[in-house]
Design an enzyme around this catalytic site. Structure first.
Site, PDB file in Angstrom:
ATOM      1  CB  SER A 146      -0.038   5.820   4.836  1.00 43.39           C
ATOM      2  OG  SER A 146       1.341   5.558   5.028  1.00 43.39           O
ATOM      3  CE1 TYR A 159       0.347   7.870  -0.692  1.00 44.12           C
ATOM      4  CE2 TYR A 159       1.835   7.905   1.201  1.00 44.12           C
ATOM      5  CZ  TYR A 159       0.914   7.242   0.410  1.00 44.12           C
ATOM      6  OH  TYR A 159       0.548   5.954   0.716  1.00 44.12           O
TER       7      TYR A 159
HETATM    8  N1  LIG Z   1       2.408  -0.074  -0.923  1.00 42.68           N
HETATM    9  C1  LIG Z   1       2.671   0.381   0.299  1.00 42.68           C
HETATM   10  O1  LIG Z   1       3.740   0.133   0.898  1.00 42.68           O
HETATM   11  C2  LIG Z   1       1.652   1.222   1.017  1.00 42.68           C
HETATM   12  C3  LIG Z   1       1.901   1.652   2.328  1.00 42.68           C
HETATM   13  C4  LIG Z   1       0.937   2.401   2.996  1.00 42.68           C
HETATM   14  C5  LIG Z   1      -0.256   2.718   2.373  1.00 42.68           C
HETATM   15  N2  LIG Z   1      -0.459   2.319   1.076  1.00 42.68           N
HETATM   16  C6  LIG Z   1      -1.719   2.690   0.455  1.00 42.68           C
HETATM   17  O2  LIG Z   1      -2.303   1.509  -0.071  1.00 42.68           O
HETATM   18  C7  LIG Z   1      -3.044   1.818  -1.246  1.00 42.68           C
HETATM   19  C8  LIG Z   1      -2.590   0.949  -2.425  1.00 42.68           C
HETATM   20  O3  LIG Z   1      -1.195   1.109  -2.570  1.00 42.68           O
HETATM   21  P1  LIG Z   1      -0.409   0.357  -3.741  1.00 42.68           P
HETATM   22  O4  LIG Z   1       1.011   0.296  -3.318  1.00 42.68           O
HETATM   23  O5  LIG Z   1      -1.122  -0.883  -4.103  1.00 42.68           O
HETATM   24  O6  LIG Z   1      -0.539   1.450  -4.916  1.00 42.68           O
HETATM   25  P2  LIG Z   1      -0.381   1.262  -6.502  1.00 42.68           P
HETATM   26  O7  LIG Z   1       0.230   2.538  -7.007  1.00 42.68           O
HETATM   27  O8  LIG Z   1       0.263  -0.034  -6.857  1.00 42.68           O
HETATM   28  O9  LIG Z   1      -1.909   1.171  -6.995  1.00 42.68           O
HETATM   29  C9  LIG Z   1      -2.752   2.276  -6.953  1.00 42.68           C
HETATM   30  C10 LIG Z   1      -3.911   2.040  -7.887  1.00 42.68           C
HETATM   31  O10 LIG Z   1      -4.719   3.226  -7.883  1.00 42.68           O
HETATM   32  C11 LIG Z   1      -5.058   3.533  -9.226  1.00 42.68           C
HETATM   33  N3  LIG Z   1      -5.299   4.968  -9.385  1.00 42.68           N
HETATM   34  C12 LIG Z   1      -4.382   5.958  -9.380  1.00 42.68           C
HETATM   35  N4  LIG Z   1      -4.971   7.142  -9.663  1.00 42.68           N
HETATM   36  C13 LIG Z   1      -6.290   6.886  -9.835  1.00 42.68           C
HETATM   37  C14 LIG Z   1      -7.409   7.691 -10.166  1.00 42.68           C
HETATM   38  N5  LIG Z   1      -7.289   9.015 -10.403  1.00 42.68           N
HETATM   39  N6  LIG Z   1      -8.610   7.118 -10.262  1.00 42.68           N
HETATM   40  C15 LIG Z   1      -8.752   5.766 -10.080  1.00 42.68           C
HETATM   41  N7  LIG Z   1      -7.732   4.949  -9.791  1.00 42.68           N
HETATM   42  C16 LIG Z   1      -6.504   5.498  -9.670  1.00 42.68           C
HETATM   43  C17 LIG Z   1      -3.861   3.076 -10.052  1.00 42.68           C
HETATM   44  O11 LIG Z   1      -4.185   2.903 -11.434  1.00 42.68           O
HETATM   45  C18 LIG Z   1      -3.467   1.781  -9.346  1.00 42.68           C
HETATM   46  O12 LIG Z   1      -4.136   0.668  -9.897  1.00 42.68           O
HETATM   47  C19 LIG Z   1      -2.862   3.325  -1.475  1.00 42.68           C
HETATM   48  O13 LIG Z   1      -3.955   4.018  -0.899  1.00 42.68           O
HETATM   49  C20 LIG Z   1      -1.588   3.621  -0.728  1.00 42.68           C
HETATM   50  O14 LIG Z   1      -1.524   4.978  -0.337  1.00 42.68           O
HETATM   51  C21 LIG Z   1       0.459   1.573   0.393  1.00 42.68           C
END
Ligand SMILES: NC(=O)c1ccc[n+]([C@@H]2O[C@H](COP(=O)([O-])OP(=O)(O)OC[C@H]3O[C@@H](n4cnc5c(N)ncnc54)[C@H](O)[C@@H]3O)[C@@H](O)[C@H]2O)c1
Length: 190
Positions: A146, A159
């Site tokens: 991130s 986080y």
């Molecule tokens: N959405 C954003 O704006 C954003 C920005 C920067 C970085 N990210 C990163 O991108 C990635 C995806 O983000 P997102 O917004 O799609 O998240 P999200 O919360 O929509 O999806 C996360 C997924 O991880 C799974 N998960 C959670 N705990 C778990 C575990 N213990 N074991 C296995 N699976 C597990 C969840 O079931 C879910 O399907 C993450 O690493 C997040 O930190 C997202």
């Protein structure tokens, strides 16, 4: 084109992981959608298959080392894998407390999944990627960090720290594995 190469995407039941899985699948990869959410994982794999993408759901809990090892056995059952996208994270609804208000348990919960879990999955699957690399030339490990880890964010201590750790972990994995040609030595914060 990825022509039937197996790629593991963690956290692929929804969100960015699912979008990444779909895109890789459209390029011909065979996708293992690995996630803790069984219902969404099965549904998402079925939707991808309906669109002509080779996809299957494999349950994993990144907080549980035994679960990660079981997932690794399952995804490598048919042969070595080509790629891994470390995407799963506790990213939603974890904020709201300043560093001095954050419970140790909550710190541990987020670090266990986001950082330790990324290490566990990489550790479990990299031997298979190296094996594939010998056969077909090259493999890839991509970890989703991130940009917020570069400048901080209020009330998201655990986080943000976990994401800084994921970037550092990925860089050091590249140092270990880059000389073998797998994974890519490129490491760009996302
Ligand atoms: N959405 C954003 O704006 C954003 C920005 C920067 C970085 N990210 C990163 O991108 C990635 C995806 O983000 P997102 O917004 O799609 O998240 P999200 O919360 O929509 O999806 C996360 C997924 O991880 C799974 N998960 C959670 N705990 C778990 C575990 N213990 N074991 C296995 N699976 C597990 C969840 O079931 C879910 O399907 C993450 O690493 C997040 O930190 C997202």
């Amino acid at each position: 084109m990825l022509d039937d190469r197996v790629v593991v995407v963690t956290g692929a039941a929804r969100g960015l992981g699912l979008a990444i899985a779909r895109r890789l699948g459209e390029d011909g990869a065979s996708i293992a959608l690995c996630d803790i959410d069984v219902r969404r994982g099965e549904d998402s794999a079925e939707k991808l298959r309906a669109d002509g993408i080779a996809a299957r759901y494999v349950r994993v809990d990144l907080a549980d080392a035994d679960s990660v090892d079981e997932m690794a056995v399952s995804v490598t059952a048919d042969g070595p894998i080509y790629g891994l996208v470390n995407n799963a994270a506790l990213a939603d609804g974890v904020g709201g407390r300043a560093v001095h208000e954050l419970a140790v348990d909550e710190w541990d919960r987020v670090l266990d999944v986001n950082l330790r879990g990324t290490f566990l999955v990489s550790r479990a699957l990299i031997p298979s990627i190296i094996e594939h690399s010998d056969e077909r030339g090259g493999g890839r490990v991509i970890s989703i960090g991130s940009d917020a880890a570069l400048y901080g964010s209020p009330k998201l201590t655990h986080y943000i720290a976990s994401k800084g750790g994921v970037s550092a972990l990925t860089r050091t994995m590249a140092r270990d594995l880059g000389p073998m040609g797998s994974p890519s030595t490129r490491c760009r914060p996302v």
